[in-house]
Design an enzyme around this catalytic site. Structure first.
Site, PDB file in Angstrom:
ATOM      1  NE  ARG A 137      33.209  46.050  43.043  1.00 47.25           N
ATOM      2  CZ  ARG A 137      33.764  47.226  43.275  1.00 47.25           C
ATOM      3  NH1 ARG A 137      33.893  48.098  42.300  1.00 47.25           N
ATOM      4  NH2 ARG A 137      34.174  47.545  44.481  1.00 47.25           N
ATOM      5  CD  GLU A 196      34.339  39.995  44.902  1.00 48.50           C
ATOM      6  OE1 GLU A 196      34.822  40.728  44.030  1.00 48.50           O
ATOM      7  OE2 GLU A 196      34.599  38.789  45.028  1.00 48.50           O
ATOM      8  N   GLY A 221      36.685  48.319  55.160  1.00 47.98           N
ATOM      9  CA  GLY A 221      35.986  47.469  54.189  1.00 47.98           C
ATOM     10  C   GLY A 221      35.762  48.263  52.915  1.00 47.98           C
TER      11      GLY A 221
END
Ligand SMILES: Cc1cc2nc3c(=O)[nH]c(=O)nc-3n(C[C@H](O)[C@H](O)[C@H](O)COP(=O)(O)OP(=O)(O)OC[C@H]3O[C@@H](n4cnc5c(N)ncnc54)[C@H](O)[C@@H]3O)c2cc1C
Length: 382
Positions: free
Chosen positions: A241, A361, A130
């Site tokens: 983001r 994100e 991740g």
């Protein structure tokens, strides 16, 4: 308050606000309870052209800049965080990279539908990677004119309804320089959608796993150059983001507005609780954080719209706004007392919805790393 908006920006913001308040607000709690956003809500966004919000007009979109897009995300999130992530992922990291990194042939193939009817997906994360995204293990092996993809992806937002999937897989050696980006299509042999996560918040936005089993795609589905997929991923994440920050801002504004209203209605000790200084201090802190977040988001989006470096600013906007949103929604429940803890009041949903925004994100820890590295490399911002 947004600084220095054009008449056009005000018009689109107000039109989206009217759509959200008029059509969506009454359904947001039901979407959360049923864990499903019906297709008609996406169709309403599509009717206004919003699926192509940031794609240039020449390619069938509305051609809005990121600053305007963040205002639209904020308005949607103000009524439904789940619809906002669906919209933001589609626009910022699902459709836009195909315009930004695609050839004209690829744009012609996928953008007409992505700007009008289809949902897009951005699939980087895997069960084993991740934050350390470049450690991904899905593979894409060249076989003549094709690539053969194998592996599994998880946390795929919009995966249930999407027609087009931007997926990252390993074509070279270990690390970021061995990753490539591919555009997959629903219905391809070897592509299957797995379980839908049962989430704490953002219910209604579907998050699924995706399996690739000897999935054969023509080389024309490679987006950007072979082994340069992390450029596509990281280039898209700046926009992503800033978009997450706008989602968090929308939800926290809703929580703040609900807290102000409730404090003026709820009586305790013979007067509205808004008369109590302890409550006023909470409301003042909420307003301060909402306005500070708004300025950080506008600054990051303004830089991005001018093609200036904005990695640090995007991370600061995301980090600050998502942590502020956690604080504001927490305090909004406190202002509501016991009523804030039950589903009858929307602040309960807002609190659950914002929690994940400090995670996806790029987690808050990763944002701090990005900010610190950029600051130590390029100097402090003056
Ligand atoms: C609802 C939801 C939707 C999502 N949608 C998408 C999507 O559409 N597409 C997609 O690709 N991904 C998506 N994600 C995945 C998301 O981006 C990842 O969950 C996130 O990047 C964190 O990765 P991880 O969960 O593997 O946590 P890990 O990377 O395992 O991190 C675990 C903890 O360790 C910390 N940590 C890890 N490395 C460091 C370090 N170097 N320094 C300090 N701390 C560190 C993290 O901050 C975190 O606290 C989604 C996730 C969720 C929950």
């Amino acid at each position: 308050m947004h600084l220095d908006l054009s008449a056009d920006q005000i018009q689109i913001r107000d039109a989206v606000r009217a759509l959200c308040q008029g059509e969506f607000a009454a359904h947001a709690a039901e979407w959360d309870q049923k864990d499903d956003i019906p297709r008609w809500a996406v169709d309403k966004l599509a009717e206004m052209g919003l699926l192509g919000m940031s794609i240039p007009e020449a390619w069938g979109g509305l051609g809005y800049d990121l600053r305007t897009t963040t205002m639209v995300i904020e308005e949607i999130a103000r009524v439904s965080g789940a619809l906002a992530i669906l919209f933001a992922v589609h626009n910022s990291v699902g459709a836009y990279p195909i315009y930004e990194f695609g050839t004209d042939e690829q744009r012609k193939r996928w953008l007409p539908k992505l700007t009008t009817t289809d949902m897009g997906v951005f699939s980087l994360s895997e069960p084993g990677s991740g934050s350390d995204a470049a450690a991904l293990s899905a593979t894409a092996v060249r076989a003549g004119d094709d690539y053969v993809l194998n592996g599994s992806k998880n946390w795929v937002t919009n995966g249930v309804h999407a027609a087009t999937f931007l997926v990252f897989a390993r074509t070279g050696g270990p690390g970021p320089k061995g990753v490539s980006a591919f555009v997959l299509e629903r219905g391809m042999k070897g592509l299957s959608i797995g379980k839908c996560e049962d989430k704490m918040g953002l219910r209604g936005s579907h998050t699924v796993t995706l399996m690739m089993d000897d999935l054969r795609v023509p080389a024309s589905h490679l987006l950007g150059k072979e082994n340069e997929g992390m450029k596509v991923a990281l280039g898209s994440l700046e926009k992503g983001r800033i978009g997450v920050a706008a989602q968090a801002l929308g939800v926290m504004r809703a929580a703040f507005e609900a807290a102000v209203k409730y404090s003026q209605e709820r009586q305790a000790f013979g007067a509205p609780i808004a008369k109590i200084q302890a409550i006023q201090f909470k409301l003042a802190e909420m307003e301060r954080r909402v306005q500070a977040a708004k300025l950080l988001i506008q600054r990051a989006a303004w830089l991005k719209d001018r093609g200036k470096p904005c990695g640090r600013e995007a991370s600061m906007a995301k980090l600050y706004t998502t942590e502020a949103a956690t604080w504001v929604t927490h305090q909004a429940i406190q202002v509501h007392g016991g009523y804030g803890y039950v589903k009858e009041y929307a602040v309960e949903r807002y609190y659950r919805d914002v929690r994940v925004m400090e995670i996806y994100e790029g987690t808050s820890e990763i944002q701090r790393l990005v900010i610190a590295r950029s600051m130590l490399r390029d100097g402090v911002t003056v």
